[in-house]
Scaffold this active site. Structure first.
Site, mmCIF file in Angstrom:
data_model
loop_
_atom_site.group_PDB
_atom_site.id
_atom_site.type_symbol
_atom_site.label_atom_id
_atom_site.label_comp_id
_atom_site.label_asym_id
_atom_site.label_seq_id
_atom_site.Cartn_x
_atom_site.Cartn_y
_atom_site.Cartn_z
ATOM 1 N N GLU A 152 40.274 28.662 47.781
ATOM 2 C CA GLU A 152 40.734 29.068 46.455
ATOM 3 C C GLU A 152 41.277 27.902 45.635
ATOM 4 O OE1 GLU A 152 43.875 32.261 44.446
ATOM 5 O OE2 GLU A 152 44.120 31.680 46.537
ATOM 6 N N GLU A 168 46.053 40.746 41.499
ATOM 7 C CA GLU A 168 47.069 39.792 41.949
ATOM 8 C C GLU A 168 47.855 39.316 40.727
ATOM 9 O OE1 GLU A 168 47.119 36.178 45.171
ATOM 10 O OE2 GLU A 168 46.159 35.780 43.250
#
Length: 274
Positions: free
Chosen positions: A156, A255
């Site tokens: 990520e 998120e």
């Protein structure tokens, strides 16, 4: 059409950043009560190797709520203090290896198929090349362990951490390809967090187009503020539409920080698409 109601999109709630008004083990049930059947977590324990009792309690919380754990982070150090992973720290190589077994073991119990491996910040006094070498070896070890249960390891790009070296989709993809080339491990994939990419100045539609074949998970939040979709200026709907049109049918991780009384009011979905 409201792209957020597109039946090709499936949502999973990140219970490490949402429902923070209740204890962590109560959050899977809160997600279920809100109409979701899938959750994801950052590493939910204090150290890389949790006790058997702590693992049992976490697994039970997921199962008792009747939700699927779609994603779990490997241990990332002290995130409130600024850590963003331990896998590139030569001094923590064994700690990360021990954490692989713990993380994948939880995933095996719960049918989890994606594990997020935060790369780790650059460390003063440590050669970046040495950090990268350790990272590649550790990612290969994680990938092999995940492959044993049919799972992938996610890489990520992250914002808000100046010492974190992977800030672009291309940088993450270069790491994925290096692990494949040097270690012959081929189940690493890109986590496209649309918020982090945008904050880092990425041309998000271009990045999604260039790397869509490697994207195995997507997360969303709006910018500025990292709040719910619609609280900022990002074209999250358009970006998700582009991904869906290119065949992405995985989960979209919610998120973001709750800034509204109902953090899911923006999501006009039938319960069958939650």
């Amino acid at each position: 059409m409201n792209i957020f109601a597109d039946s090709r999109l499936r949502y999973t709630v990140n219970c490490s950043i949402l429902f923070t008004d209740v204890p962590l083990l109560d959050r899977p049930q809160r997600a279920r009560d809100a109409g979701f059947d899938a959750v994801e977590f950052w590493w939910p324990f204090g150290g890389p190797v949790p006790s058997d009792a702590d693992v049992t309690a976490f697994v039970s919380a997921i199962r008792d709520a009747g939700v699927q754990l779609t994603g779990l982070n490997f241990a990332a150090g002290d995130m409130p203090a600024g850590d963003r992973g331990i896998l590139s720290d030569p001094a923590q190589k064994q700690a990360f290896r021990d954490n692989i077994a713990a993380t994948v073991g939880i995933g095996e119990q719960l049918g989890t198929t994606a594990f997020n491996a935060l790369y780790g910040n650059r460390i003063d006094g440590v050669d970046p090349l040495d950090q990268d070498e350790v990272a590649i070896e550790n990612l290969a070890a994680a990938g092999k362990a995940a492959a044993n249960i049919g799972a992938v390891v996610l890489i990520e790009p992250v914002s808000g951490a100046p010492a974190y070296p992977l800030k672009s989709a291309a940088g993450a993809v270069a790491t994925i390809r290096r692990v494949a080339r040097e270690q012959d491990v081929h189940n690493l994939r890109l986590l496209a967090d649309l918020y982090h990419l945008a904050v880092n100045g990425e041309d998000v539609p271009a990045a999604l187009e260039a790397h869509h074949d490697l994207i195995a998970h997507v997360q969303i939040a709006d910018s500025p503020g990292r709040g719910e979709p619609g609280t900022g200026s990002l074209d999250l709907g358009g970006q998700l539409a582009g991904l869906a049109a290119r065949g992405y049918d995985g989960y979209v991780g919610l998120e973001y920080k709750a800034t509204q009384p109902d953090p899911f009011a923006w999501l006009e979905l039938a319960t069958t698409t939650k």
